[in-house]
Design a protein around this motif. Structure first.
Motif, PDB file in Angstrom:
ATOM      1  N   SER A  18       0.845  -1.192   0.000  1.00  9.92           N
ATOM      2  CA  SER A  18       0.000   0.000   0.000  1.00  9.92           C
ATOM      3  C   SER A  18       0.877   1.236   0.000  1.00  9.92           C
ATOM      4  O   SER A  18       2.102   1.158   0.135  1.00  9.92           O
ATOM      5  N   ALA A  20       1.140   3.270   2.276  1.00 10.11           N
ATOM      6  CA  ALA A  20       1.720   3.421   3.612  1.00 10.11           C
ATOM      7  C   ALA A  20       3.115   2.808   3.701  1.00 10.11           C
ATOM      8  O   ALA A  20       3.864   3.094   4.636  1.00 10.11           O
ATOM      9  N   ASP A  21       3.458   1.959   2.728  1.00  6.66           N
ATOM     10  CA  ASP A  21       4.773   1.305   2.744  1.00  6.66           C
ATOM     11  C   ASP A  21       5.820   2.080   1.955  1.00  6.66           C
ATOM     12  O   ASP A  21       6.974   1.645   1.860  1.00  6.66           O
ATOM     13  N   HIS A  55      -0.851  12.918   1.908  1.00  2.00           N
ATOM     14  CA  HIS A  55      -0.379  13.031   3.294  1.00  2.00           C
ATOM     15  C   HIS A  55      -1.367  13.828   4.135  1.00  2.00           C
ATOM     16  O   HIS A  55      -1.634  13.494   5.293  1.00  2.00           O
ATOM     17  N   ARG A  58      -4.202  11.772   5.500  1.00  2.00           N
ATOM     18  CA  ARG A  58      -3.726  10.477   6.002  1.00  2.00           C
ATOM     19  C   ARG A  58      -4.614   9.915   7.103  1.00  2.00           C
ATOM     20  O   ARG A  58      -4.658   8.696   7.300  1.00  2.00           O
ATOM     21  N   ASP A  59      -5.303  10.782   7.823  1.00  2.00           N
ATOM     22  CA  ASP A  59      -6.162  10.298   8.904  1.00  2.00           C
ATOM     23  C   ASP A  59      -7.455   9.680   8.382  1.00  2.00           C
ATOM     24  O   ASP A  59      -8.174   8.996   9.127  1.00  2.00           O
ATOM     25  N   HIS A  61      -7.595   7.499   5.891  1.00  2.00           N
ATOM     26  CA  HIS A  61      -7.387   6.126   5.408  1.00  2.00           C
ATOM     27  C   HIS A  61      -6.027   5.637   5.879  1.00  2.00           C
ATOM     28  O   HIS A  61      -5.020   6.328   5.733  1.00  2.00           O
ATOM     29  N   LYS A  62      -5.978   4.458   6.451  1.00  2.00           N
ATOM     30  CA  LYS A  62      -4.727   3.949   7.009  1.00  2.00           C
ATOM     31  C   LYS A  62      -3.724   3.533   5.927  1.00  2.00           C
ATOM     32  O   LYS A  62      -2.540   3.345   6.218  1.00  2.00           O
ATOM     33  N   GLY A  63      -4.180   3.404   4.700  1.00  2.00           N
ATOM     34  CA  GLY A  63      -3.284   2.948   3.643  1.00  2.00           C
ATOM     35  C   GLY A  63      -2.689   4.065   2.816  1.00  2.00           C
ATOM     36  O   GLY A  63      -2.265   3.832   1.692  1.00  2.00           O
ATOM     37  N   THR A  64      -2.677   5.294   3.334  1.00  2.00           N
ATOM     38  CA  THR A  64      -2.137   6.403   2.561  1.00  2.00           C
ATOM     39  C   THR A  64      -0.783   6.833   3.115  1.00  2.00           C
ATOM     40  O   THR A  64      -0.239   6.199   4.020  1.00  2.00           O
ATOM     41  N   LEU A  65      -0.257   7.930   2.605  1.00  2.00           N
ATOM     42  CA  LEU A  65       1.105   8.360   2.922  1.00  2.00           C
ATOM     43  C   LEU A  65       1.206   8.828   4.376  1.00  2.00           C
ATOM     44  O   LEU A  65       0.573   9.815   4.759  1.00  2.00           O
ATOM     45  N   PRO A  66       2.032   8.178   5.212  1.00  2.00           N
ATOM     46  CA  PRO A  66       2.070   8.501   6.641  1.00  2.00           C
ATOM     47  C   PRO A  66       2.991   9.667   6.999  1.00  2.00           C
ATOM     48  O   PRO A  66       2.979  10.135   8.132  1.00  2.00           O
TER      49      PRO A  66
END
Length: 488
Positions: A18, A20-21, A55, A58-59, A61-66
């Motif tokens: 995702s 997030a990685d 970014h 980001r709050d 969806h957990k799979g977006t840019l952290p």
């Protein structure tokens, strides 16, 4: 949303679970790929704004840019929409590359100074040499500055920020990494760490010893001012704050305000003097060390040089693996390396597409056929090919396999690269194949004693070497005579 599709396609090509990685280096690569595509700053800005939005939400969806894609910067700045960014780009592009032969002279000169450093410092510590004004003692500092610069890619400001105890080592998966801590000033990143070879610990030890008298005197001056009674002036308070921040620095000198880290301007003068002392007339400047590091990294990654073998432990290196080894590294250094990589690949591909350039190997024949086609924009073709083609050097050929290819068997059975559809051999490898041809001729006598099987294999390899040299416009027998007369 076109920019979002572009970014998501790029992320999908990395085969990550995702968004997030994603790692900072992935974003640096994305920025680089968009820029080399020749897009206008306004188009780049729109693409990079989409990444910022990922970014910002980001709050949701957990799979977006952290994390923020470019801390202390913006989409406009990353797109080259500010004068500062453009000026920096021009400065980097104009940085001359230290020629290999000059780099060798400078490295040997610095190493020679390093080998005498302990002896000279012993003499100094006995009071037989000045700790502050002796040219040979000062040369130790300048040699260490140059060596650390070309072995880490650090800027002069970061080198001047190195303090006592800055080196450390750690072992991951059986590989020992050596790190050097400093402060990154240009983009206000703050604390960063640079990968260094094991030799770096020796350099740091010598610099800690070299700087000891200056650090001691600076500490005494701080204590003297702190013990003074009465109200201090603004100048005294400023000096005290600066001196406290410098008391553990290694690359110190004596300036108008006392003992301070050597400035970038002073390093410019010192390095020119260092180059002259080495016996070269090269106009050496601090940022050239970073450029040389990036260039050498790229040449090592493509297999032409193994200058960094001790440092990286592998014959090839993946920059994303390096970055994941330590997230505190300076991202801008990897951006410089990527720029250098694209420039080098573009130069190689441009040579391949020259009308009269001889090529051998399966891929070489395909590229020679490609030259017959009429392309509207040759420059764009070269840039696009350089960006998309995965190039690896085996030491005797280029491997253009976009997957695992032969799995590396061609490294040991070099003759197989001559017929492989992923193999390309250009004039860079002529000396290698001349030596292979000569060697196989010598083996014929030994092979005859071993039987028909050995004779067949040696004759096959000899024929492959002869064909490659012929395809490259070299007479195998004439090449052998030239090689013998040169070595004789």
């Amino acid at each position: 949303m076109k920019g979002l599709r572009t970014f998501c396609r790029y992320a999908a090509s990395l085969r990550l679970p995702s968004l997030a990685d994603l790692q900072p280096l992935h974003l640096a690569n994305f920025v680089h790929l968009q820029k080399v595509a020749g897009l206008a700053p306004s188009t780049l800005t729109s693409k990079f704004l989409v990444v910022e939005l990922l970014h910002r939400f980001r709050d949701e969806h957990k799979g977006t840019l952290p994390f923020h894609p470019w801390p202390e910067s913006s989409a406009v700045d990353m797109a080259g929409g500010t004068m500062t960014r453009e000026a920096d780009a021009r400065k980097v592009g104009l940085t001359p590359l230290i020629p290999v032969e000059v780099a060798q002279i400078l490295f040997r000169h610095a190493e020679g100074i390093l080998n005498r450093a302990e002896e000279l410092l012993d003499v100094r510590d006995r009071g037989e040499r000045s700790a502050f004004r002796d040219p040979e003692i000062t040369a130790i500092r300048d040699a260490c500055f140059y060596l650390i610069g070309v072995l880490t890619g650090m800027r002069s400001s970061e080198l001047s920020s190195i303090e006592v105890g800055a080196g450390r080592s750690e072992t991951k998966s059986g590989i020992t990494f050596h790190w050097l801590a400093s402060i990154e000033h240009k983009t206000k990143t703050g604390a960063v760490e640079y990968l260094m070879p094991a030799m770096g610990h020796r350099l740091l030890h010598i610099m800690e010893r070299w700087s000891a008298p200056l650090r001691k005197r600076l500490a005494e001056q701080i204590v003297t001012l702190e013990r003074q009674s009465g109200k201090r002036t603004a100048e005294e308070l400023q000096w005290l704050a600066t001196a406290r921040s410098n008391r553990n620095r290694l690359f110190l000198g004596i300036g108008r305000s006392g003992i301070v880290p050597v400035t970038a301007t002073a390093w410019g003068r010192n390095l020119k003097q260092f180059a002259r002392a080495a016996g070269t007339d090269w106009d050496l400047a601090p940022h050239q060390m970073r450029r040389l590091y990036a260039y050498t990294f790229v040449r090592h990654r493509l297999g032409d040089l193994l200058f960094l073998k001790e440092q990286f432990k592998h014959s090839s290196i993946n920059m994303s693996q390096l970055y994941s080894a330590n997230p505190l590294q300076d991202l801008a250094l990897y951006d410089d390396i990527l720029t250098e990589l694209m420039q080098y690949k573009t130069k190689v591909v441009a040579q391949w597409l020259e009308k009269d350039e001889p090529l051998a190997g399966g891929a070489g024949r395909k590229i020679m056929e490609l030259r017959a086609h009429d392309f509207k924009n040759r420059t764009e073709l070269i840039a696009e090919t350089s960006r998309r083609v995965n190039m690896r050097s085996t030491g005797h050929s280029w491997c253009l396999a976009q997957d695992e290819g032969c799995g590396g068997s061609g490294i040991y059975a070099k003759g197989s690269c001559s017929t492989c559809h992923n193999g390309l051999i250009d004039s860079r490898f002529v000396p290698v194949w001349q030596e292979a041809y000569r060697h196989h001729k010598e083996l014929l006598t030994d092979a005859e004693a071993l039987g028909p099987g050995a004779m067949k294999r040696v004759n096959e390899d000899l024929a492959k070497a002869a064909k490659i040299l012929t395809d490259l416009g070299i007479d195998p027998e004439q090449g052998e005579e030239d090689a013998q007369s040169t070595t004789g």
